[in-house]
Design an enzyme around this catalytic site. Structure first.
Site, PDB file in Angstrom:
ATOM      1  N   GLU A  58       0.800  -1.137   0.242  1.00 15.00           N
ATOM      2  CA  GLU A  58      -0.255  -0.019  -0.149  1.00 15.00           C
ATOM      3  C   GLU A  58       0.700   1.142  -0.048  1.00 15.00           C
ATOM      4  OE1 GLU A  58      -0.524  -2.493   1.925  1.00 15.00           O
ATOM      5  OE2 GLU A  58      -2.509  -3.317   1.673  1.00 15.00           O
ATOM      6  N   PHE A 120     -11.471  -7.585  13.777  1.00  9.74           N
ATOM      7  CA  PHE A 120     -10.511  -8.189  12.967  1.00  9.74           C
ATOM      8  C   PHE A 120     -10.305  -6.905  11.962  1.00  9.74           C
ATOM      9  CE2 PHE A 120      -9.391 -10.251   8.932  1.00  9.74           C
ATOM     10  CZ  PHE A 120      -8.222 -10.538   9.116  1.00  9.74           C
ATOM     11  N   GLN A 121      -8.893  -6.503  11.676  1.00 15.35           N
ATOM     12  CA  GLN A 121      -8.345  -5.628  10.846  1.00 15.35           C
ATOM     13  C   GLN A 121      -8.937  -4.330  11.133  1.00 15.35           C
ATOM     14  OE1 GLN A 121      -8.345  -6.975   6.715  1.00 15.35           O
ATOM     15  NE2 GLN A 121      -6.514  -7.730   7.014  1.00 15.35           N
ATOM     16  N   LYS A 170     -17.337  -0.576   6.556  1.00 13.87           N
ATOM     17  CA  LYS A 170     -17.881  -1.637   5.490  1.00 13.87           C
ATOM     18  C   LYS A 170     -19.410  -1.494   5.266  1.00 13.87           C
ATOM     19  CE  LYS A 170     -17.289  -6.053   3.860  1.00 13.87           C
ATOM     20  NZ  LYS A 170     -16.884  -7.428   3.772  1.00 13.87           N
ATOM     21  N   MET A 487      24.351   8.288   2.500  1.00 11.80           N
ATOM     22  CA  MET A 487      24.465   9.554   3.394  1.00 11.80           C
ATOM     23  C   MET A 487      24.707   9.027   4.831  1.00 11.80           C
ATOM     24  SD  MET A 487      24.284  12.627   2.920  1.00 11.80           S
ATOM     25  CE  MET A 487      23.339  13.338   1.671  1.00 11.80           C
TER      26      MET A 487
END
Lengths: 579, 163
Positions: A58, A120-121, A170, A487
């Site tokens: 993502e 969940f999630q 949802k 760096m």
């Protein structure tokens, strides 16, 4: 069907999300599916206007949308699921926020009645994203979706741009529940009315100060690019014969090949830019924010300068450095108004003083002038960037990762157009480069799109080579491979007696084989004479991703480098010289 | 310097969290905070006491302005204003202290609003300084509990913070 029933089309929340994006003009939606957004993905599947780009992580979706915005000026759009989908997007949201990039991120959420139950999630994405976005909202009623999406794009793209997050439970998208769809044509918010024009009195004052200046400098940043004001800025600089320096974010807003361009300023700015800034009697700051990578020690900052500061964000003015003539407004109309005043007055700054000032600047230019030692047997990263610039005629979109290679690209590519230099300036996000290049290539398929990276950064989103294959994204990856986190190593060389704590990688993959494994072309360059033929071959393969693994001198440092705690003009010029 | 900042905020979920978060993120101080809906149900009025030098206060007001849900705000210190804070204080009131607390409350124009055989609960309204002074005055007694509302403020005269 009557015309009225046409106007009140009934759509599910999921269909409304996609339709609203289409009505907003979104062509590509970058994302990754998951449980909480499956209704929306199903709605996506059933239409053709909005095309979905499936990334492999993502974070890459957010960088793709972000880079599209940097190249086009329009907000990119992202769709991810709840929980880990949303948290994976966090780095990309923060990256866009730090650089004021417009973006709309849709995150799935568990069903409303489960919120707070540690379902969940489930994750509190509104809470997580609050400090790293311009605004965030959640959907409470499906019928509000069009208005919320309109509002999100408006907020993201107006004023000082930034990312906006919309959290969608949802149950707001259930396919069987439909509601009347109407996409608003405009948004008005009583609590958010960004200023557009600057204050005329202040603009007059600024013009008077500019004409009176004997040692002026124009310091222009990313605001000029996002504000679409490069033409006005260039005209103003040329009308008044001003030396122009750019911030890292501003590169390209003034043509680098022009004689009045004195280079980037700040930590790795050019010697002449930092000297000119330090000695200036007037600084015209446009769409720049005097951040710590520019000013060095604010107490020693430009002691003689009167500061005019044009910015859309009042909070950026006098935040770190006090502005004597603040002008709040969009840079484009403010610069236009300044130009109109100057044309009307028909006055120029004192030409004798300006001549003297330019002589001084030319002298500074000869002191360092971007020199580097190209005699060593190993390839120098600066030379590689110069050759990339040459073969792309200085006209490619250059998307960079973060580290030494980023500074070399900023210093040596030479950007003549705005929106061509795409890098994570504020947050400094390693892993930005490849997805950024993908976002640009997808939207500008005929352009040369280069990803300048290192073997450290590229591995932070290397999985996207797979996305490139799926969508045929012919990005050219310039992997400046020195086997070190360059760096970090440079700082360890300079400040930690070369104790390389975890800055060395001794188990690098074979990048050529890796590129081939993903179905791309890989070319390894280990000797200087291999470079140009390899570049020619890579850029001739128009539609293919070519991964150039270029082995460079691991000992190279980025110079000039401001001395910490010093003034603008206190710099290391090489490993052995300092001001 | 101490400043009282009054804010009209959209009465939406998350707005308060955003405002408070801003103070945490940017390292500004909140000395007290009070918030409640106004006569217009879509707006909350929030009074915030903070302190800092002029540059910090300027940044605070600018950053607050940037929050999308902030409709209007004013730094009350910029003009004449009134401020009040409510305190409920429960003290031990037995023996000699019982009369002493009563006398003290009278002097400060406080009211005893709850009584038990051994305690008084005093209600006092005034500036924060006055409430501090009352606590000082009770130094000899045992304070069991202090509840302060935080400051509410309003400009004097015809000046208003309204839509």
């Amino acid at each position: 069907m009557t015309s009225q029933s046409k106007q009140t089309e009934m759509l599910s929340g999921a269909a409304m999300v996609i339709r609203a994006l289409a009505d907003e003009g979104v062509e590509y939606l970058y994302g990754y599916p998951g449980g909480a957004v499956l209704h929306i993905y199903d709605a996506l599947f059933q239409q053709t206007k909005v095309k979905h780009v499936l990334v492999r992580h993502e974070q890459a979706a957010t960088h793709m949308a972000d880079a599209y915005a940097r190249a086009s000026g329009k907000a990119g759009a992202v769709l991810v699921t709840s929980g880990p989908g949303a948290t994976n997007a966090v780095t990309g949201i923060a990256t866009a926020y730090m650089d004021s990039i417009p973006m709309v991120v849709l995150t799935g959420q568990v069903m409303s009645h489960l919120i707070g139950d540690d379902a969940f999630q489930e994750t509190d994405m509104l809470g997580i994203s609050r400090p790293i976005c311009k605004h965030n909202m959640s959907v409470r009623r499906p019928e509000d979706i069009p208005a919320i999406i309109k509002k999100a794009f408006y907020i993201a793209q107006s004023g000082r741009p930034g990312p906006v997050v919309i959290d969608i439970p949802k149950d707001m998208t259930i396919p069987s529940q439909t509601f009347p769809y109407h996409y608003p044509s405009e948004v008005k918010l009583r609590s958010y009315q960004p200023k557009l024009k600057g204050h005329s009195g202040q603009i007059k004052k600024a013009v008077t100060a500019l004409l009176a200046a004997k040692k002026p400098i124009l310091y222009a940043g990313g605001g000029v690019i996002m504000g679409g004001a490069s033409n006005e800025l260039t005209e103003l600089a040329q009308l008044l014969n001003l030396p122009v320096t750019n911030t890292l974010m501003g590169l390209g807003c003034y043509p680098a090949s022009d004689i009045q361009f004195i280079g980037m300023l700040g930590m790795h700015g050019s010697y002449e830019a930092n000297q000119t800034m330090h000695h200036a009697d007037l600084i015209l700051a446009v769409g720049a924010r005097f951040d710590d990578r520019v000013t060095n020690n604010t107490k020693k900052f430009c002691p003689d300068a009167t500061i005019i500061h044009i910015d859309i964000d009042p909070a950026s003015i006098s935040k770190t450095i006090n502005a004597h003539i603040p002008i709040v407004g969009l840079v484009q109309p403010v610069l236009s108004e300044m130009l109109a005043l100057l044309h009307h007055k028909k006055k120029k700054p004192d030409s004798a003083a300006m001549k003297k000032w330019w002589q001084q600047i030319y002298e500074w230019r000869t002191v360092h002038g971007g020199r580097y030692d190209n005699a060593a047997p190993q390839l120098k990263p600066q030379y590689v960037i110069e050759q990339v610039s040459k073969i792309t005629k200085g006209d490619a979109f250059v998307c960079s990762d973060v580290g030494q290679h980023q500074m070399f690209a900023a210093q040596y590519y030479g950007f003549n157009k705005p929106n061509r230099w795409i890098n994570s300036g504020g947050l400094g996000t390693m892993g930005f480069g490849l997805p950024a290049a993908m976002g640009v290539k997808l939207n500008y398929p005929d352009a040369d799109v280069v990803c300048v990276t290192g073997e450290g950064s590229i591995q932070m989103n290397i999985q996207e080579l797979s996305t490139c294959k799926q969508y045929g994204l012919g990005v050219k990856i310039i992997n400046l491979n020195n086997g070190y986190l360059g760096m970090v190593k440079q700082w360890q060389d300079m400040n930690y007696e070369s104790r390389y704590a975890s800055s060395y990688m001794d188990s690098l993959p074979d990048f050529v084989k890796l590129a081939e494994a993903y179905g791309h072309v890989g070319i390894r360059v280990t000797e200087p004479e291999q470079l140009i033929p390899a570049l020619e071959r890579a850029f001739a393969l128009k539609d293919q991703l070519v991964f150039l693994d270029i082995h460079i001198d691991p000992k190279e440092h980025v110079y000039p480098m401001q001395i910490p705690g010093g003034a603008m003009n206190e710099m290391f010029l090489s490993k052995t010289e300092r001001t | 310097m101490r400043h009282i900042i009054s804010v009209l905020l959209e009465n939406e979920s998350g707005a308060l969290a955003r405002l408070v978060g801003l103070f945490a993120q940017r390292g500004y101080n909140i000395d007290s905070l009070t918030v409640a809906p106004t006569e217009d149900a879509t707006l909350s009025r929030l009074t915030l006491v903070t302190h800092g030098n002029d540059q910090v206060i300027e940044q605070i007001t600018k950053q607050l302005h940037k929050l999308i849900e902030v409709v209007k705000l004013t730094d009350l210190n910029e003009s004449a204003h009134l401020e009040r804070e409510l305190m409920l204080i429960k003290v031990k009131a037995s023996g000699a202290a019982r009369d002493e607390v009563k006398r003290c409350a009278d002097i400060f124009r406080g009211q005893i609003i709850d009584v038990t055989a051994t305690t008084y609960t005093v209600q006092l309204v005034g500036t924060s300084d006055k409430l501090d002074a009352f606590i000082q005055a009770l130094a000899g007694t045992t304070i069991l509990e202090v509840v302060r509302s935080g400051v509410s403020g309003i400009a004097r005269g015809e000046k208003t913070l309204a839509l």
